[in-house]
Scaffold this motif. Structure first.
Motif, PDB file in Angstrom:
ATOM      1  N   TYR A 131       0.835  -1.203   0.000  1.00  0.00           N
ATOM      2  CA  TYR A 131       0.000   0.000   0.000  1.00  0.00           C
ATOM      3  C   TYR A 131       0.871   1.255   0.000  1.00  0.00           C
ATOM      4  CZ  TYR A 131      -3.261   3.499   1.936  1.00  0.00           C
ATOM      5  OH  TYR A 131      -4.012   4.629   2.169  1.00  0.00           O
ATOM      6  N   ASN A 132       1.931   1.243   0.809  1.00  0.00           N
ATOM      7  CA  ASN A 132       2.767   2.437   0.964  1.00  0.00           C
ATOM      8  C   ASN A 132       3.586   2.765  -0.275  1.00  0.00           C
ATOM      9  OD1 ASN A 132       1.927   3.058   3.557  1.00  0.00           O
ATOM     10  ND2 ASN A 132       3.454   1.739   4.514  1.00  0.00           N
ATOM     11  N   ASP A 133       3.642   1.853  -1.255  1.00  0.00           N
ATOM     12  CA  ASP A 133       4.354   2.166  -2.496  1.00  0.00           C
ATOM     13  C   ASP A 133       3.714   3.352  -3.210  1.00  0.00           C
ATOM     14  OD1 ASP A 133       6.049   0.101  -1.984  1.00  0.00           O
ATOM     15  OD2 ASP A 133       5.168  -1.282  -3.436  1.00  0.00           O
ATOM     16  N   ALA A 134       2.416   3.539  -3.004  1.00  0.00           N
ATOM     17  CA  ALA A 134       1.717   4.666  -3.634  1.00  0.00           C
ATOM     18  C   ALA A 134       1.999   5.978  -2.914  1.00  0.00           C
ATOM     19  CB  ALA A 134       0.214   4.412  -3.660  1.00  0.00           C
ATOM     20  N   LYS A 135       2.582   5.898  -1.711  1.00  0.00           N
ATOM     21  CA  LYS A 135       2.876   7.100  -0.938  1.00  0.00           C
ATOM     22  C   LYS A 135       4.281   7.633  -1.207  1.00  0.00           C
ATOM     23  CE  LYS A 135      -1.050   6.713   1.426  1.00  0.00           C
ATOM     24  NZ  LYS A 135      -2.121   7.721   1.388  1.00  0.00           N
ATOM     25  N   GLN A 136       5.002   6.992  -2.123  1.00  0.00           N
ATOM     26  CA  GLN A 136       6.403   7.347  -2.343  1.00  0.00           C
ATOM     27  C   GLN A 136       6.578   8.789  -2.812  1.00  0.00           C
ATOM     28  OE1 GLN A 136       8.118   5.519  -6.021  1.00  0.00           O
ATOM     29  NE2 GLN A 136       6.144   4.462  -6.116  1.00  0.00           N
ATOM     30  N   TRP A 137       5.545   9.342  -3.497  1.00  0.00           N
ATOM     31  CA  TRP A 137       5.677  10.700  -4.010  1.00  0.00           C
ATOM     32  C   TRP A 137       5.243  11.748  -2.995  1.00  0.00           C
ATOM     33  CZ3 TRP A 137       2.737   7.486  -7.725  1.00  0.00           C
ATOM     34  CH2 TRP A 137       3.578   6.881  -8.646  1.00  0.00           C
ATOM     35  N   LYS A 138       4.728  11.285  -1.851  1.00  0.00           N
ATOM     36  CA  LYS A 138       4.278  12.183  -0.783  1.00  0.00           C
ATOM     37  C   LYS A 138       3.280  13.203  -1.319  1.00  0.00           C
ATOM     38  CE  LYS A 138       8.564  11.588   1.804  1.00  0.00           C
ATOM     39  NZ  LYS A 138       9.743  12.246   2.431  1.00  0.00           N
ATOM     40  N   ASN A 139       2.368  12.707  -2.134  1.00  0.00           N
ATOM     41  CA  ASN A 139       1.364  13.560  -2.744  1.00  0.00           C
ATOM     42  C   ASN A 139       0.041  12.810  -2.727  1.00  0.00           C
ATOM     43  OD1 ASN A 139      -0.266  14.312  -5.316  1.00  0.00           O
ATOM     44  ND2 ASN A 139       1.100  16.054  -5.036  1.00  0.00           N
ATOM     45  N   GLU A 140      -0.956  13.332  -2.035  1.00  0.00           N
ATOM     46  CA  GLU A 140      -2.218  12.628  -1.859  1.00  0.00           C
ATOM     47  C   GLU A 140      -2.955  12.417  -3.179  1.00  0.00           C
ATOM     48  OE1 GLU A 140      -3.526  11.082   0.757  1.00  0.00           O
ATOM     49  OE2 GLU A 140      -1.645  11.530   1.755  1.00  0.00           O
ATOM     50  N   GLN A 141      -2.833  13.399  -4.095  1.00  0.00           N
ATOM     51  CA  GLN A 141      -3.506  13.264  -5.373  1.00  0.00           C
ATOM     52  C   GLN A 141      -2.932  12.088  -6.167  1.00  0.00           C
ATOM     53  OE1 GLN A 141      -2.630  16.250  -4.167  1.00  0.00           O
ATOM     54  NE2 GLN A 141      -4.660  17.116  -3.856  1.00  0.00           N
ATOM     55  N   ALA A 142      -1.591  11.975  -6.165  1.00  0.00           N
ATOM     56  CA  ALA A 142      -0.954  10.875  -6.880  1.00  0.00           C
ATOM     57  C   ALA A 142      -1.297   9.539  -6.243  1.00  0.00           C
ATOM     58  CB  ALA A 142       0.564  11.070  -6.900  1.00  0.00           C
ATOM     59  N   ALA A 143      -1.279   9.488  -4.908  1.00  0.00           N
ATOM     60  CA  ALA A 143      -1.600   8.247  -4.203  1.00  0.00           C
ATOM     61  C   ALA A 143      -3.040   7.825  -4.466  1.00  0.00           C
ATOM     62  CB  ALA A 143      -1.365   8.425  -2.706  1.00  0.00           C
ATOM     63  N   THR A 144      -3.953   8.786  -4.463  1.00  0.00           N
ATOM     64  CA  THR A 144      -5.368   8.481  -4.710  1.00  0.00           C
ATOM     65  C   THR A 144      -5.569   7.903  -6.103  1.00  0.00           C
ATOM     66  OG1 THR A 144      -6.136  10.202  -3.202  1.00  0.00           O
ATOM     67  CG2 THR A 144      -7.673   9.482  -4.886  1.00  0.00           C
ATOM     68  N   ALA A 145      -4.852   8.432  -7.086  1.00  0.00           N
ATOM     69  CA  ALA A 145      -5.000   7.946  -8.451  1.00  0.00           C
ATOM     70  C   ALA A 145      -4.346   6.585  -8.640  1.00  0.00           C
ATOM     71  CB  ALA A 145      -4.396   8.953  -9.425  1.00  0.00           C
ATOM     72  N   ALA A 146      -3.213   6.332  -7.977  1.00  0.00           N
ATOM     73  CA  ALA A 146      -2.490   5.072  -8.168  1.00  0.00           C
ATOM     74  C   ALA A 146      -3.176   3.904  -7.471  1.00  0.00           C
ATOM     75  CB  ALA A 146      -1.059   5.214  -7.652  1.00  0.00           C
ATOM     76  N   LEU A 147      -3.680   4.135  -6.272  1.00  0.00           N
ATOM     77  CA  LEU A 147      -4.304   3.060  -5.508  1.00  0.00           C
ATOM     78  C   LEU A 147      -5.653   2.668  -6.112  1.00  0.00           C
ATOM     79  CD1 LEU A 147      -3.543   4.383  -1.926  1.00  0.00           C
ATOM     80  CD2 LEU A 147      -2.682   2.235  -2.869  1.00  0.00           C
ATOM     81  N   ASN A 148      -6.102   1.462  -5.804  1.00  0.00           N
ATOM     82  CA  ASN A 148      -7.480   1.106  -6.142  1.00  0.00           C
ATOM     83  C   ASN A 148      -8.241   0.784  -4.861  1.00  0.00           C
ATOM     84  OD1 ASN A 148      -7.058  -1.643  -5.422  1.00  0.00           O
ATOM     85  ND2 ASN A 148      -6.400  -2.138  -7.490  1.00  0.00           N
ATOM     86  N   VAL A 149      -9.535   0.674  -4.960  1.00  0.00           N
ATOM     87  CA  VAL A 149     -10.373   0.535  -3.777  1.00  0.00           C
ATOM     88  C   VAL A 149     -10.100  -0.781  -3.044  1.00  0.00           C
ATOM     89  CG1 VAL A 149     -12.298  -0.487  -5.054  1.00  0.00           C
ATOM     90  CG2 VAL A 149     -12.756   0.763  -2.943  1.00  0.00           C
ATOM     91  N   PHE A 150      -9.710  -1.832  -3.777  1.00  0.00           N
ATOM     92  CA  PHE A 150      -9.405  -3.105  -3.127  1.00  0.00           C
ATOM     93  C   PHE A 150      -8.186  -2.991  -2.217  1.00  0.00           C
ATOM     94  CE2 PHE A 150     -11.655  -4.723  -6.956  1.00  0.00           C
ATOM     95  CZ  PHE A 150     -12.654  -5.417  -6.302  1.00  0.00           C
TER      96      PHE A 150
END
Length: 226
Positions: A198-217
């Motif tokens: 899950y934290n791989d999407a947080k690497q950019w420290k940007n909530e917009q990027a993390a929201t787009a990269a992650l999926n609901v599952f």
């Protein structure tokens, strides 16, 4: 390529395209600020999250197809099992997307386990919750979408089923083994010592990027674990 593998891969592709379309929708409407990472990197990470959960639902169908009694094209039970599994995944996916959109509009974040806990709590306190217009619309749209995907799964099964089958056992085992390897590798998600997290999407420290990269599952799985 064996018919069973051709149908499994075609259905996986349909699911991945649907999930990628939803990611582009989220990126366009809920991540308006330019992401510090390139769009390509973000979409690639999102694709790996999506492939993980598509593979999770595909594995039971793939493993069942190894058995003659549950073969996707040689037995009625196998055909029904494969279509039911993919339809359940489609229904769950579309329903979660409806709830996810509502959560993104309200809080600018994906739905999580806490979201569903709150819905259950509200339903217990207010019996009219699930008869409110927004929830009725979400459930109806998810149902219609799932029905259309069910018809698409059947259409793909029929289109592939009319083609001539190969009797080459070596090639059948090769394609089955390769598809199984792809699904298992997708569950791990990364090349290296650490699996996709899950934290791989947080690497950019940007909530917009993390929201787009992650999926609901992935968001739900993370919220349940932590």
């Amino acid at each position: 390529m064996p018919k069973s593998i051709a149908w499994i891969l075609a259905t996986m592709l349909v699911m991945l395209l649907l999930m990628m379309a939803y990611r582009l929708f989220v990126l366009a409407l809920f991540a308006p600020e330019p992401a510090p990472a390139s769009v390509g990197q973000l979409l690639w990470l999102g694709f790996k999250y999506d492939l993980r959960y598509v593979s999770l639902f595909t594995l039971p169908v793939l493993l069942a197809s190894f058995s003659g009694s549950l073969h996707l094209f040689k037995s009625s039970a196998g055909k029904k099992f494969g279509i039911i599994v993919f339809t359940i995944f489609s229904s769950l996916l579309l329903l979660l997307y409806g709830i996810d959109v509502a959560n993104l509009i309200a809080y600018n974040e994906h739905a999580s386990g806490e979201t569903f806990h709150e819905l259950i709590r509200q339903q217990a306190a207010d019996k009219k919750l699930m008869t409110d217009a927004p929830w009725v619309i979400i459930i109806l749209l998810a149902g219609v979408g799932a029905w259309l995907l069910y018809l698409l799964h059947r259409l793909l099964h029929h289109a592939i089923g009319v083609k001539k089958s190969s009797d080459n056992k070596t090639m059948r085992l090769f394609w089955q083994g390769l598809t199984l390897l792809i699904c298992v590798a997708a569950l791990y998600g990364n090349i290296g010592t650490k699996p996709l997290q899950y934290n791989d999407a947080k690497q950019w420290k940007n909530e917009q990027a993390a929201t787009a990269a992650l999926n609901v599952f992935e968001c739900m799985a993370h919220s349940i674990r932590y």
